[in-house]
Scaffold this active site. Structure first.
Site, short mmCIF file in Angstrom:
data_model
loop_
_atom_site.label_atom_id
_atom_site.label_comp_id
_atom_site.label_asym_id
_atom_site.label_seq_id
_atom_site.Cartn_x
_atom_site.Cartn_y
_atom_site.Cartn_z
N LYS A 205 1.32 0.50 14.95
CA LYS A 205 2.72 0.43 15.37
C LYS A 205 3.06 -0.80 16.21
O LYS A 205 4.24 -1.12 16.39
CB LYS A 205 3.08 1.69 16.20
N TYR B 162 -9.04 5.99 7.15
CA TYR B 162 -9.16 6.41 8.55
C TYR B 162 -10.15 7.56 8.57
O TYR B 162 -9.85 8.64 8.03
CB TYR B 162 -7.81 6.89 9.09
N HIS C 17 0.87 -1.20 0.00
CA HIS C 17 0.00 0.00 0.00
C HIS C 17 0.89 1.23 0.00
O HIS C 17 1.76 1.36 0.85
CB HIS C 17 -0.88 0.02 1.26
C1 LIG Z 1 -6.85 -8.12 19.44
C2 LIG Z 1 -5.60 -7.38 19.03
C3 LIG Z 1 -5.58 -6.66 17.82
C4 LIG Z 1 -4.43 -5.96 17.43
N1 LIG Z 1 -4.42 -5.26 16.25
C5 LIG Z 1 -3.31 -4.58 15.89
C6 LIG Z 1 -3.26 -3.84 14.69
O1 LIG Z 1 -4.23 -3.78 13.95
N2 LIG Z 1 -2.08 -3.21 14.36
C7 LIG Z 1 -0.95 -3.31 15.16
O2 LIG Z 1 0.12 -2.78 14.82
N3 LIG Z 1 -0.98 -3.98 16.29
C8 LIG Z 1 -2.12 -4.63 16.67
N4 LIG Z 1 -2.13 -5.33 17.80
C9 LIG Z 1 -0.89 -5.38 18.54
C10 LIG Z 1 0.07 -6.43 17.95
O3 LIG Z 1 -0.65 -7.59 17.63
C11 LIG Z 1 1.12 -6.67 19.01
O4 LIG Z 1 1.84 -5.47 19.19
C12 LIG Z 1 2.10 -7.81 18.66
O5 LIG Z 1 1.43 -9.04 18.70
C13 LIG Z 1 3.26 -7.82 19.66
O6 LIG Z 1 4.02 -8.97 19.45
P1 LIG Z 1 4.75 -9.67 20.67
O7 LIG Z 1 5.52 -10.79 20.05
O8 LIG Z 1 5.46 -8.68 21.48
O9 LIG Z 1 3.60 -10.23 21.62
P2 LIG Z 1 2.43 -11.27 21.34
O10 LIG Z 1 2.06 -11.31 19.91
O11 LIG Z 1 1.37 -10.96 22.35
O12 LIG Z 1 3.07 -12.69 21.69
C14 LIG Z 1 3.32 -13.09 23.01
C15 LIG Z 1 3.34 -14.62 23.06
O13 LIG Z 1 3.75 -15.00 24.37
C16 LIG Z 1 2.97 -16.08 24.80
N5 LIG Z 1 2.99 -16.07 26.28
C17 LIG Z 1 2.41 -15.15 27.10
N6 LIG Z 1 2.69 -15.45 28.39
C18 LIG Z 1 3.45 -16.57 28.36
C19 LIG Z 1 4.04 -17.36 29.38
N7 LIG Z 1 3.93 -17.05 30.69
N8 LIG Z 1 4.76 -18.46 29.01
C20 LIG Z 1 4.89 -18.80 27.69
N9 LIG Z 1 4.34 -18.08 26.70
C21 LIG Z 1 3.64 -16.98 27.02
C22 LIG Z 1 1.60 -15.83 24.19
O14 LIG Z 1 0.88 -17.06 24.07
C23 LIG Z 1 1.97 -15.24 22.84
O15 LIG Z 1 2.03 -16.21 21.81
C24 LIG Z 1 -3.28 -6.01 18.24
C25 LIG Z 1 -3.29 -6.72 19.44
C26 LIG Z 1 -4.45 -7.40 19.84
C27 LIG Z 1 -4.46 -8.14 21.16
#
Ligand SMILES: Cc1cc2nc3c(=O)[nH]c(=O)nc-3n(C[C@H](O)[C@H](O)[C@H](O)COP(=O)(O)OP(=O)(O)OC[C@H]3O[C@@H](n4cnc5c(N)ncnc54)[C@H](O)[C@@H]3O)c2cc1C
Length: 391
Positions: free
Chosen positions: A295, A202, A74
């Site tokens: 973000k 948006y 995009h």
């Molecule tokens: C419903 C929703 C919609 C979203 N939509 C957007 C969007 O449109 N645009 C955007 O930029 N961001 C969005 N986000 C945010 C984005 O998805 C997150 O910023 C991103 O997933 C962060 O990645 P991460 O790897 O840090 O954490 P996560 O993706 O949360 O991964 C963390 C992992 O750790 C695991 N975990 C947790 N606790 C434990 C434990 N104690 N032991 C072992 N494993 C564990 C979980 O199962 C998970 O798989 C959204 C978030 C949500 C919840």
């Protein structure tokens, strides 16, 4: 008896999986654990917009080839207000783009790459706590799906375990960090329908914000601003289409069956630090942003790129310089992303009880962006992502 690895990574989300992939490039062994099953991880719908830098990291390191084939490039977005659409042309303004490629597809790619390389990835294993974070031998106490407890000892423990992180406690202590609550949430739907427009819209309207986004040629993701306590089942399909259409008056939405609905609450958080001794937190474990600026996942990738460099230097060359400056460098980008996400959110949403004065001021703010090349360029630069440090 503790099991040993060089880097113990808690969480197989985008942050944890990408870090293990980058470390493996440098020959640094890691163990990744996640409390969820592979199927749960690969089917949870979340983020969808990847910054250009994120796509470059995924493709240059062989983590995801498919983003180039099934991802959708995009080169702008539309801002809607006052019954008009204004195109912000990222390509013309800053020569950069974003890609629409759902987060769960990134995870499918990263899991496949990790398993194909014979690396250690354990599903259904939950971290309970981190011990000895301040020493050079931090440990993670884990429990498997059968309830058996064991210990993983490492040179570095990384909490990539999302917003309810257990590793965070070992890093931030009682201080925690900085919070900001928004008085609204997003009602999100997935619908089987063709796209209503070529780029994301948006839209600011007197009835509140709406985002018209896409998932694929057949499936669309749309959101509208709602009260955080809204019950997702309280709307009929006709009412949902009515809400969305009223908030995007300049575009005729293409409707289809709605097959998923959820209410996504906003909560901004930034940890006051991202490391303590040899324990580090990245991604949502360290910060969460409102989704308006797209973000969340991109920040997780930016953290990981920095941390990969820091761990390589520390473990392969014995140089702790980048490891010690990791928090400062990562938080600089995080706060810029918080500022951008807050700005987009406040400019596009209706505050409960906002006055007519506030409404006119908000429209003037949007015009300040769309009428000026400098305004459009600021938005384009932030949305497509600042340069990634560390690669
Ligand atoms: C419903 C929703 C919609 C979203 N939509 C957007 C969007 O449109 N645009 C955007 O930029 N961001 C969005 N986000 C945010 C984005 O998805 C997150 O910023 C991103 O997933 C962060 O990645 P991460 O790897 O840090 O954490 P996560 O993706 O949360 O991964 C963390 C992992 O750790 C695991 N975990 C947790 N606790 C434990 C434990 N104690 N032991 C072992 N494993 C564990 C979980 O199962 C998970 O798989 C959204 C978030 C949500 C919840």
């Amino acid at each position: 008896m503790a099991e040993r690895t060089r880097v113990a990574i808690v969480g197989a989300g985008p942050a944890g999986l990408l870090l293990s992939h980058l470390l493996d490039e440098a020959g640094i062994e890691s163990i990744v654990i996640d409390s969820r099953t592979r199927e749960q991880i690969e089917t949870t719908i979340r983020a969808g917009i990847l910054e250009q830098g994120t796509v470059e990291v995924l493709t240059e390191t062989g983590a995801s080839e498919r983003v180039n084939t099934i991802g959708d490039k995009h080169s702008g977005i539309y801002l809607g207000f006052d019954d008009e659409l204004h195109h912000i042309d990222f390509g013309a303004l800053v020569g950069r783009n974003v890609w629409l490629y759902p987060q769960h597809e990134v995870l499918v790619d990263l899991i496949a790459a990790r398993l194909a390389a014979g690396q250690d990835l354990r599903f259904g294993v939950t971290a309970e706590r981190v011990e000895d974070a301040e020493t050079e031998r931090p440990r993670v106490v884990v429990r498997d799906a059968e309830g058996r407890e064991s210990v993983i000892e490492a040179d570095v423990v990384v909490g990539a375990d999302g917003s309810r992180s257990v590793v965070k406690k070992a890093v931030t202590g009682s201080h925690g960090g900085f919070f900001h609550e928004c008085p609204f949430a997003w009602f999100g739907i997935l619908t089987e329908a063709p796209p209503s427009k070529d780029e994301l819209i948006y839209s600011n309207s007197p009835d509140g914000f709406a985002l018209i986004s896409q998932r694929s040629p057949e499936v669309q993701r749309m959101y509208f601003q709602c009260d955080p306590e809204t019950d997702p089942s309280s709307y009929s399909e006709a009412q949902l289409w009515d809400e969305l259409q009223r908030r995007t008056p300049a575009t005729e939405l293409k409707e289809g069956p709605i097959f998923q609905r959820d209410v996504l609450k906003f909560r901004s958080f930034v940890a006051h630090r991202m490391q303590a001794g040899r324990a580090v937190i990245v991604g949502d474990a360290a910060h969460t942003v409102p989704p308006t600026g797209a973000k969340g996942m991109n920040l997780a990738v930016a953290d990981v790129v920095l941390l990969d460099r820091a761990i390589r230097d520390l473990l392969l060359r014995g140089d702790a310089t980048h490891f010690e400056s990791f928090t400062d460098e990562a938080l600089r980008r995080t706060w810029k992303a918080q500022q951008f996400s807050w700005w987009m959110t406040s400019m596009l949403h209706q505050q409960p009880g906002a006055s007519d004065f506030e409404r006119h001021r908000q429209i003037a703010e949007l015009r300040t962006v769309t009428d000026s090349e400098a305004g459009r360029r600021y938005l384009a630069e932030a949305y497509t992502g600042w340069p990634l440090l560390g690669r």
